[in-house]
Write a protein that holds these residues in place. Structure first.
Motif, PDB file in Angstrom:
ATOM      1  N   TYR A 256       0.641  -0.905  -0.258  1.00 42.27           N
ATOM      2  CA  TYR A 256      -0.134  -0.129  -0.058  1.00 42.27           C
ATOM      3  C   TYR A 256       0.373   1.165   0.074  1.00 42.27           C
ATOM      4  O   TYR A 256       2.111   1.531   1.032  1.00 42.27           O
ATOM      5  CB  TYR A 256      -1.257  -0.163   1.285  1.00 42.27           C
ATOM      6  CG  TYR A 256      -1.697  -1.401   1.122  1.00 42.27           C
ATOM      7  CD1 TYR A 256      -2.862  -1.495   1.017  1.00 42.27           C
ATOM      8  CD2 TYR A 256      -1.589  -2.696   2.570  1.00 42.27           C
ATOM      9  CE1 TYR A 256      -3.610  -2.905   1.496  1.00 42.27           C
ATOM     10  CE2 TYR A 256      -1.918  -3.111   2.894  1.00 42.27           C
ATOM     11  CZ  TYR A 256      -3.424  -3.648   1.560  1.00 42.27           C
ATOM     12  OH  TYR A 256      -4.154  -4.397   2.104  1.00 42.27           O
ATOM     13  N   ASP A 257       0.643   2.290  -0.382  1.00 41.49           N
ATOM     14  CA  ASP A 257       1.039   3.026  -0.326  1.00 41.49           C
ATOM     15  C   ASP A 257      -0.248   4.252  -0.189  1.00 41.49           C
ATOM     16  O   ASP A 257       0.387   6.060   0.374  1.00 41.49           O
ATOM     17  CB  ASP A 257       1.337   4.576  -1.290  1.00 41.49           C
ATOM     18  CG  ASP A 257      -0.220   4.639  -2.721  1.00 41.49           C
ATOM     19  OD1 ASP A 257      -1.165   4.534  -2.489  1.00 41.49           O
ATOM     20  OD2 ASP A 257       0.615   5.029  -3.560  1.00 41.49           O
ATOM     21  N   PHE A 258      -1.553   3.882   0.599  1.00 39.98           N
ATOM     22  CA  PHE A 258      -2.526   4.548   1.367  1.00 39.98           C
ATOM     23  C   PHE A 258      -3.005   6.492   0.740  1.00 39.98           C
ATOM     24  O   PHE A 258      -2.593   7.124   1.193  1.00 39.98           O
ATOM     25  CB  PHE A 258      -2.426   4.670   2.631  1.00 39.98           C
ATOM     26  CG  PHE A 258      -2.602   3.812   3.082  1.00 39.98           C
ATOM     27  CD1 PHE A 258      -4.268   3.545   3.870  1.00 39.98           C
ATOM     28  CD2 PHE A 258      -2.042   2.877   3.509  1.00 39.98           C
ATOM     29  CE1 PHE A 258      -4.304   2.430   4.052  1.00 39.98           C
ATOM     30  CE2 PHE A 258      -2.196   1.676   4.232  1.00 39.98           C
ATOM     31  CZ  PHE A 258      -3.859   1.418   4.439  1.00 39.98           C
ATOM     32  N   GLY A 259      -2.322   6.256  -0.656  1.00 42.72           N
ATOM     33  CA  GLY A 259      -2.835   7.542  -1.452  1.00 42.72           C
ATOM     34  C   GLY A 259      -3.955   7.271  -2.096  1.00 42.72           C
ATOM     35  O   GLY A 259      -4.488   6.832  -2.082  1.00 42.72           O
ATOM     36  N   LEU A 260      -4.175   8.232  -2.678  1.00 42.77           N
ATOM     37  CA  LEU A 260      -6.240   8.421  -3.546  1.00 42.77           C
ATOM     38  C   LEU A 260      -6.438   6.661  -4.110  1.00 42.77           C
ATOM     39  O   LEU A 260      -7.632   6.829  -3.728  1.00 42.77           O
ATOM     40  CB  LEU A 260      -6.083   9.614  -4.645  1.00 42.77           C
ATOM     41  CG  LEU A 260      -6.607  10.713  -3.924  1.00 42.77           C
ATOM     42  CD1 LEU A 260      -6.460  11.709  -4.491  1.00 42.77           C
ATOM     43  CD2 LEU A 260      -6.721  11.011  -2.591  1.00 42.77           C
TER      44      LEU A 260
END
Length: 375
Positions: A256-260
């Motif tokens: 994950y990068d927990f972006g949009l």
């Protein structure tokens, strides 16, 4: 990823890793300072997880990219290593809230500056010099990239950070600024209009950069912990195991990068919820985690965690280059990886130790005449 923390008894606790001082204390703020060794140790574990993830992922990408056996065996641990960053963010939310309540904005900013910037600047300048000489990353030689990176605002300018791993510091600094301004407006100034505007701005930032929600989770855990709101003691071990198992499962299946792009991913929500739940269980008095981490070696890792986080890409890269040059990465990848770790881990810890003393601990002590951490 910033200063570590620690706890002792759950009375009059302040931000873990912050000195026992009351300069600029907000109304109603407790002055006593105890430490939470569990929080302190978790930061060390998180930093070490990120280090191991970079070893597994980097060796896979640069050495064994054509070996399906290596990739199949290391993808899940590599994914889970990234979880250490999100755990760092939760810890930051937990430890920073009391700091912004205790110190005036000026002193808070000074303390954050001397905790983060000397070490960050040293590695950033090193990267700039090496990249200018080698031109390995031409896009990072542009002044429009270098300036936002040095001011740690690259998240807002949508440009890259320079020294490896420092991308997360832009999140941290933005969180510090919003937390400090909001508490100052709400508690010290009692300015309702400014408080509402800052809360709306914070909500917008979380919607734009979803990874910042982990800081809010840490704040939530802090508020519960300060009020001694925990599950009944008999239930805690089971729920702590379940929460960590959830972190392990959800954190391992994806990077994950927990972006949009992760907003619509249910696995990302699972990772977020289980991470917050696990941290809440882990810091409770007598938790399984607290017993596992009650080791001098783990406490030391917590102390040097920030230095380890920024320093390890350099020792890892140098060690990998040596192994490639010497032909020590052979077809028996488990043996080669074990030998690589046997060399990279002690080299990294030795380098981290000296980096911590010279670039992290010394500037803070020189300016404030006190220790960074008080057990």
């Amino acid at each position: 990823m910033t200063d570590a923390s620690a706890i002792a008894p759950p009375l009059n606790r302040t931000a873990a890793g912050e000195p026992d001082r009351t300069t600029g204390t907000a109304p109603g703020t407790k002055a006593g300072a105890n430490f939470n060794p569990t929080v302190h140790g978790l930061r060390g574990v998180a930093a070490f997880m990120v280090f191991l993830a970079h070893v597994l992922g980097g060796v896979g990408e640069n050495v064994y990219s054509a070996d399906p056996g290596y990739l199949a065996a290391t993808t899940a641990p590599w994914n889970f290593g990234r979880w250490g960053v999100w755990l760092f963010f939760v810890i930051s939310g937990y430890v920073i809230l009391p700091s912004v309540m205790r110190y005036t904005p000026r002193e808070f900013a000074l303390r954050r500056f001397f905790r983060l910037y000397p070490l960050f600047l040293a590695f950033s300048l090193l990267f700039i010099a090496v990249n200018a000489a080698s031109n390995a990353f031409p896009d990072l030689n542009r002044i429009g990239t270098i300036i936002p990176a040095l001011f740690m605002v690259n998240l807002l300018t949508h440009t890259e950070q320079l020294t490896p791993n420092a991308w997360s510091l832009s999140y941290e600094v933005l969180f510090y600024a919003m937390a400090c301004l909001t508490v100052h407006a709400a508690i010290r100034r009692r300015d309702r209009v400014m408080t509402v505007l800052l809360v709306l701005c914070s909500a917008w930032l979380v919607s734009r950069f979803p990874a910042m929600a982990f800081f809010l989770a840490g704040i939530g855990v802090r508020l519960l912990d300060d009020r001694h709101i925990h599950l009944p003691r008999a239930w805690r071990p089971l729920f702590e195991i379940i929460a960590f198992a959830g972190c392990l499962v959800f954190g391992s299946v994806q990077h994950y990068d927990f972006g949009l792009r992760d907003v619509g991913n249910p696995l990302a929500y699972g990772t977020f919820l289980f991470t917050a739940a696990y941290f809440y269980m882990a810091i409770a008095p007598g938790s399984l985690t607290s017993r596992l981490l009650d080791r001098p070696s783990i406490f030391y890792l917590g102390t040097v965690s920030y230095s380890l986080y920024l320093a390890h890409p350099y020792t890892y890269f140098a060690t990998r280059q040596l192994f490639v040059h010497m032909g020590w990465f052979g077809p028996n990848w488990p043996l080669s990886l074990a030998l690589f770790l046997a060399a990279a881990i002690p080299l990294t810890l030795i380098f981290t130790h000296f980096v911590y003393r010279a670039l992290e601990r010394y500037p803070y002590r020189w300016f404030f005449h006190e220790r960074v951490f008080h057990r």
